[in-house]
Design a protein around this motif. Structure first.
Motif, mmCIF file in Angstrom:
data_model
loop_
_atom_site.group_PDB
_atom_site.id
_atom_site.type_symbol
_atom_site.label_atom_id
_atom_site.label_comp_id
_atom_site.label_asym_id
_atom_site.label_seq_id
_atom_site.Cartn_x
_atom_site.Cartn_y
_atom_site.Cartn_z
ATOM 1 N N ALA A 219 0.831 -1.207 0.000
ATOM 2 C CA ALA A 219 0.000 0.000 0.000
ATOM 3 C C ALA A 219 0.865 1.256 0.000
ATOM 4 O O ALA A 219 0.566 2.239 -0.695
ATOM 5 C CB ALA A 219 -0.927 -0.012 1.204
ATOM 6 N N ILE A 220 1.942 1.233 0.774
ATOM 7 C CA ILE A 220 2.846 2.389 0.828
ATOM 8 C C ILE A 220 3.498 2.625 -0.528
ATOM 9 O O ILE A 220 3.654 3.767 -0.973
ATOM 10 C CB ILE A 220 3.911 2.169 1.920
ATOM 11 C CG1 ILE A 220 3.243 2.153 3.304
ATOM 12 C CG2 ILE A 220 4.978 3.250 1.857
ATOM 13 C CD1 ILE A 220 4.168 1.744 4.422
ATOM 14 N N GLU A 221 3.879 1.538 -1.196
ATOM 15 C CA GLU A 221 4.500 1.673 -2.521
ATOM 16 C C GLU A 221 3.532 2.293 -3.527
ATOM 17 O O GLU A 221 3.942 3.074 -4.392
ATOM 18 C CB GLU A 221 4.967 0.308 -3.018
ATOM 19 C CG GLU A 221 6.192 -0.222 -2.291
ATOM 20 C CD GLU A 221 6.617 -1.588 -2.801
ATOM 21 O OE1 GLU A 221 5.892 -2.144 -3.677
ATOM 22 O OE2 GLU A 221 7.656 -2.099 -2.347
ATOM 23 N N ILE A 222 2.250 1.953 -3.431
ATOM 24 C CA ILE A 222 1.256 2.544 -4.336
ATOM 25 C C ILE A 222 1.198 4.052 -4.120
ATOM 26 O O ILE A 222 1.183 4.841 -5.076
ATOM 27 C CB ILE A 222 -0.131 1.904 -4.105
ATOM 28 C CG1 ILE A 222 -0.128 0.444 -4.566
ATOM 29 C CG2 ILE A 222 -1.211 2.689 -4.843
ATOM 30 C CD1 ILE A 222 -1.414 -0.292 -4.257
ATOM 31 N N GLN A 223 1.188 4.460 -2.866
ATOM 32 C CA GLN A 223 1.123 5.897 -2.571
ATOM 33 C C GLN A 223 2.390 6.615 -3.018
ATOM 34 O O GLN A 223 2.335 7.756 -3.478
ATOM 35 C CB GLN A 223 0.903 6.102 -1.076
ATOM 36 C CG GLN A 223 0.636 7.562 -0.686
ATOM 37 C CD GLN A 223 0.424 7.712 0.800
ATOM 38 O OE1 GLN A 223 1.105 7.069 1.598
ATOM 39 N NE2 GLN A 223 -0.520 8.556 1.179
#
Length: 431
Positions: free
Chosen positions: A333-337
């Protein structure tokens, strides 16, 4: 020894009624045939349902039962030879699981019971003394005793039987709880075919990444602090380990990587088959696991409380794996952001082995396998001690530890079967 009257319990087969021998043999053979036929028909049913992984798991369980049966057969054949192996008393009294107990005429050591005959005819200079165990007489020189008594070998037979029963029961419980966990995912999978889902996740719609449910759930201020990040990941495995947003995001990433966009694919059914493959891996007993079981038996020395610490190890492993799997989902999820301010349709996770320990998802499965085996072994050992020596025996001198150990074992079995293993089956597909 043959005997009459009150000595009937020591009769050998040449002095035993043939109807009694035939009746016992018939019952044992009948039970064995029913068990074999039951497993055979269950295997045929699995084949009819095209559950190849579960069928292979059943075959592996049957192989393990055969190994345990062969071990029992070796003990039966070699017990008289093992009991004739004499070792010095000073050696046999070392590393005992219980304190040495002595009373008038009786000395107990290492689980074996050695009774010295206190009569006027006993000559202390005699080079041999008799050891009575399970109706047999074994002679050892004075100052020595058998490596394991006949009675001790009989108790070891019982332990192998308990191990076989609990190995099967633990495997069945693991699969039952894992499949129960995935029933909720089936509802989410069904929703992906609805018009409402297609509208809310229309690829033509653009949204800010941080506004999507998946990214919003896993990106908060604590992600910037490593300790807090892993602490929150640790807690998430107990509270909604896989929510709807997680499942749909991981499903979308898998389909996008392996299938054409927009493909109608039953991801929940695929994960269920993956769980069956993982189950096939964790029901086996490898040489490494056998070695770990032997080490537990070796280190079970009075005063060391080794069984308690050995029961803690599976709990630590399962909790660490659950934390790691939750951290992997959060990292995605952090990588998507970090990659995109705006996303099109549903957030797209990036599949990679980099998130896993040693970049190898299978290592986590090995740890799960080890933890499940050790946990089942600990529970088996507890019930065997209860059956053979009683609940308040010297093995259970610290009863608070016993209650804690059994509670931990039950908790680990439930946690791993219902949460960790299904979570691993899902997250490992992101590798």
């Amino acid at each position: 020894m043959a005997g009459g009257g009150g000595g009937g319990d020591s009769r050998e087969l040449d002095q035993t009624a043939t109807w009694a021998v035939a009746a016992v043999c018939a019952v044992i053979v009948l039970i064995s045939i029913l068990l074999e036929k039951g497993l055979h028909h269950f295997g045929e049913w699995l084949n009819e349902k095209h559950k190849k992984a579960l069928y292979e798991a059943l075959e592996k369980i049957k192989d393990e039962l055969m190994i345990l049966g062969f071990i029992s057969l070796l003990l039966t054949f070699g017990q008289s030879y093992i009991a004739k192996i004499c070792i010095p008393d000073t050696l046999s009294n070392t590393m005992l699981p219980c304190p040495i107990k002595t009373d008038t005429g009786t000395a107990e050591a290492g689980g074996g019971h050695r009774r010295k005959l206190l009569t006027n005819a006993l000559i202390y200079g005699n080079i041999q003394h008799r050891i009575l165990a399970a109706g047999s007489i074994v002679s050892c020189p004075l100052g020595k005793g058998p490596l394991i008594s006949m009675n001790g070998l009989h108790q070891l037979h019982i332990f192998i039987f308990f191990l076989a029963v609990f190995h099967v029961a633990s495997g069945a419980l693991t699969m039952t709880l894992g499949r129960a966990k995935m029933r909720r995912w089936k509802e989410w999978e069904t929703e992906t075919s609805s018009i409402e889902y297609e509208f809310s996740n229309d690829p033509s719609r653009f949204r800010f990444a941080h506004e999507t449910s998946f990214v919003r759930r896993h990106t908060n201020f604590w992600n910037r602090i490593t300790i807090l990040f892993y602490f929150v990941s640790f807690l998430k495995q107990f509270f909604s380990s896989v929510c709807k947003a997680d499942y749909l995001a991981l499903r979308h990433g898998f389909i996008n990587a392996h299938l054409a966009p927009g493909s109608k694919f039953n991801f929940q059914k695929y994960i269920k088959r993956t769980l069956e493959d993982d189950f096939k891996a964790v029901v086996g007993i490898s040489p490494v696991l056998w070695a770990s079981a032997v080490m537990v038996l070796l280190l079970n020395v009075n005063g060391w409380e080794e069984l308690f610490w050995a029961s803690i190890l599976p709990l630590v492993i399962i909790l660490a794996i659950g934390m790691k799997l939750q951290a992997i989902i959060a990292r995605m999820a952090i990588e998507i952001q970090e990659r995109h301010v705006v996303v099109q349709g549903i957030p797209l996770v990036q599949l990679s082995d980099q998130h896993f320990w040693f970049k190898n998802p299978q290592f986590a499965l090995f740890l799960i396998h080890f933890a499940l085996f050790q946990n089942a072994f600990q529970i088996t050992y507890f019930f065997w001690i209860w059956y053979e020596f009683g609940l308040k025996s010297c093995f259970h001198d610290n009863f608070d530890f016993i209650i804690a150990r059994v509670s931990v074992g039950v908790g680990v079995q439930f946690l791993c079967s219902y949460i960790t293993l299904p979570l691993y089956a899902l997250v490992s597909q992101m590798g």
